[in-house]
Design a protein around this motif. Structure first.
Motif, PDB file in Angstrom:
ATOM      1  N   GLN A   1       0.830  -1.208   0.000  1.00  0.00           N
ATOM      2  CA  GLN A   1       0.000   0.000   0.000  1.00  0.00           C
ATOM      3  C   GLN A   1       0.866   1.260   0.000  1.00  0.00           C
ATOM      4  OE1 GLN A   1      -3.364   0.036  -0.284  1.00  0.00           O
ATOM      5  NE2 GLN A   1      -3.294   2.257  -0.386  1.00  0.00           N
ATOM      6  N   TYR A   2       2.060   1.136   0.578  1.00  0.00           N
ATOM      7  CA  TYR A   2       2.959   2.278   0.694  1.00  0.00           C
ATOM      8  C   TYR A   2       4.369   1.860   0.279  1.00  0.00           C
ATOM      9  CZ  TYR A   2      -0.898   4.236   3.296  1.00  0.00           C
ATOM     10  OH  TYR A   2      -2.144   4.693   3.639  1.00  0.00           O
ATOM     11  N   ALA A   3       5.175   2.863  -0.048  1.00  0.00           N
ATOM     12  CA  ALA A   3       6.572   2.612  -0.392  1.00  0.00           C
ATOM     13  C   ALA A   3       7.376   3.845  -0.010  1.00  0.00           C
ATOM     14  CB  ALA A   3       6.728   2.326  -1.879  1.00  0.00           C
ATOM     15  N   ILE A   4       8.650   3.622   0.234  1.00  0.00           N
ATOM     16  CA  ILE A   4       9.594   4.702   0.505  1.00  0.00           C
ATOM     17  C   ILE A   4      10.631   4.683  -0.607  1.00  0.00           C
ATOM     18  CG2 ILE A   4      11.365   5.569   2.068  1.00  0.00           C
ATOM     19  CD1 ILE A   4       9.792   4.259   4.351  1.00  0.00           C
ATOM     20  N   VAL A   5      10.914   5.862  -1.150  1.00  0.00           N
ATOM     21  CA  VAL A   5      11.899   5.988  -2.219  1.00  0.00           C
ATOM     22  C   VAL A   5      12.923   7.041  -1.802  1.00  0.00           C
ATOM     23  CG1 VAL A   5      12.286   6.619  -4.634  1.00  0.00           C
ATOM     24  CG2 VAL A   5      10.219   5.364  -3.986  1.00  0.00           C
TER      25      VAL A   5
ATOM     26  N   ILE B   1      19.237  15.606  -2.311  1.00  0.00           N
ATOM     27  CA  ILE B   1      18.720  14.274  -2.020  1.00  0.00           C
ATOM     28  C   ILE B   1      17.229  14.383  -1.733  1.00  0.00           C
ATOM     29  CG2 ILE B   1      20.907  13.347  -1.196  1.00  0.00           C
ATOM     30  CD1 ILE B   1      19.922  13.854   1.673  1.00  0.00           C
ATOM     31  N   PHE B   2      16.556  13.261  -1.852  1.00  0.00           N
ATOM     32  CA  PHE B   2      15.127  13.247  -1.554  1.00  0.00           C
ATOM     33  C   PHE B   2      14.740  11.939  -0.884  1.00  0.00           C
ATOM     34  CE2 PHE B   2      15.599  11.923  -6.018  1.00  0.00           C
ATOM     35  CZ  PHE B   2      14.980  10.680  -6.007  1.00  0.00           C
ATOM     36  N   SER B   3      13.683  12.026  -0.092  1.00  0.00           N
ATOM     37  CA  SER B   3      13.012  10.833   0.420  1.00  0.00           C
ATOM     38  C   SER B   3      11.527  11.059   0.179  1.00  0.00           C
ATOM     39  CB  SER B   3      13.315  10.583   1.902  1.00  0.00           C
ATOM     40  OG  SER B   3      12.886  11.664   2.696  1.00  0.00           O
ATOM     41  N   LEU B   4      10.901  10.065  -0.400  1.00  0.00           N
ATOM     42  CA  LEU B   4       9.510  10.157  -0.823  1.00  0.00           C
ATOM     43  C   LEU B   4       8.703   9.043  -0.181  1.00  0.00           C
ATOM     44  CD1 LEU B   4      10.287  10.431  -4.649  1.00  0.00           C
ATOM     45  CD2 LEU B   4       9.930  12.344  -3.070  1.00  0.00           C
ATOM     46  N   VAL B   5       7.496   9.355   0.237  1.00  0.00           N
ATOM     47  CA  VAL B   5       6.551   8.334   0.676  1.00  0.00           C
ATOM     48  C   VAL B   5       5.499   8.239  -0.421  1.00  0.00           C
ATOM     49  CG1 VAL B   5       4.893   7.605   2.422  1.00  0.00           C
ATOM     50  CG2 VAL B   5       6.970   8.844   3.107  1.00  0.00           C
ATOM     51  N   TRP B   6       5.256   7.041  -0.872  1.00  0.00           N
ATOM     52  CA  TRP B   6       4.305   6.782  -1.949  1.00  0.00           C
ATOM     53  C   TRP B   6       3.115   5.997  -1.413  1.00  0.00           C
ATOM     54  CZ3 TRP B   6       5.298   7.565  -7.384  1.00  0.00           C
ATOM     55  CH2 TRP B   6       6.530   8.185  -7.646  1.00  0.00           C
ATOM     56  N   GLU B   7       1.972   6.222  -2.038  1.00  0.00           N
ATOM     57  CA  GLU B   7       0.760   5.466  -1.711  1.00  0.00           C
ATOM     58  C   GLU B   7       0.212   4.866  -3.003  1.00  0.00           C
ATOM     59  OE1 GLU B   7      -3.687   6.082   0.225  1.00  0.00           O
ATOM     60  OE2 GLU B   7      -2.427   7.835  -0.113  1.00  0.00           O
TER      61      GLU B   7
ATOM     62  N   TRP C   1       0.504   4.488  -8.348  1.00  0.00           N
ATOM     63  CA  TRP C   1       1.388   4.945  -7.277  1.00  0.00           C
ATOM     64  C   TRP C   1       1.545   6.458  -7.358  1.00  0.00           C
ATOM     65  CZ3 TRP C   1       3.047   2.326  -3.182  1.00  0.00           C
ATOM     66  CH2 TRP C   1       2.994   0.937  -3.223  1.00  0.00           C
ATOM     67  N   LYS C   2       1.363   7.130  -6.216  1.00  0.00           N
ATOM     68  CA  LYS C   2       1.453   8.591  -6.137  1.00  0.00           C
ATOM     69  C   LYS C   2       2.274   8.984  -4.914  1.00  0.00           C
ATOM     70  CE  LYS C   2      -1.434   9.514  -9.535  1.00  0.00           C
ATOM     71  NZ  LYS C   2      -1.080  10.331 -10.686  1.00  0.00           N
ATOM     72  N   MET C   3       3.024  10.083  -5.049  1.00  0.00           N
ATOM     73  CA  MET C   3       3.770  10.626  -3.916  1.00  0.00           C
ATOM     74  C   MET C   3       2.797  11.332  -2.976  1.00  0.00           C
ATOM     75  SD  MET C   3       7.137  12.257  -5.733  1.00  0.00           S
ATOM     76  CE  MET C   3       6.363  12.638  -7.315  1.00  0.00           C
TER      77      MET C   3
END
Length: 155
Positions: A111-115, A135-141, A147-149
């Motif tokens: 359901q979620y992901a971290i990029v 740098i970036f850290s993204l949480v996706w749903e 998949w959307k940030m």
């Protein structure tokens, strides 16, 4: 001891217990997220902020953390439009060192992901946004639209 473990496992199978099914293969989700990342990079490089921003969930809860915190899809989009007013200010975007980690829920479905990763802007003009590398850290749903940030922390 081995007999007790075997008996316990046999009892669980007889009782109908099964481990959560991984209905959504992690590799498929990782590939889908990487495709969105690739699509946003290509949109940026065409100077198309609208399509670039389509990688974000259109929600009042979507959050961007950079020099300030912006909450909501529309304020995030407005900030991109302001800070990168033309193609020269946008330049060429390159992502690197992308790491995608899918986070399955209790049912085993992602359901979620971290990029995490890096970005680089190769450009000749700067608007109000002067940073060219970071740098970036993204949480996706995973949404009905793919998949959307939902949370972007870029520094």
């Amino acid at each position: 001891m081995r007999f007790a473990t075997l008996a316990l496992l046999t009892g669980l199978v007889i009782a109908g217990f099964t481990a959560p099914a991984f209905a959504n293969d992690d590799a498929t989700d990782v590939a889908a997220i990487r495709k969105v990342m690739s699509d946003t990079e290509a949109a940026w490089n065409r100077g198309d902020i609208e399509t670039f921003a389509a990688g974000y969930k259109d929600s009042p809860d979507t959050t961007f953390v950079g020099a300030s915190v912006r909450k909501g899809f529309q304020p995030i989009l407005a900030s991109y439009r302001k800070n990168y007013a033309n193609k020269d200010q946008m330049g060429k975007l390159t992502y690197s060192d992308i790491d995608v980690r899918v986070l399955p829920c209790a049912d085993g479905k992602a359901q979620y992901a971290i990029v995490t990763g890096r970005f680089h802007l190769d450009r000749s003009a700067h608007g109000t946004a002067a940073k060219d590398d970071g740098i970036f850290s993204l949480v996706w749903e995973k949404t009905k639209d793919g998949w959307k940030m939902i949370h972007d922390h870029t520094s």
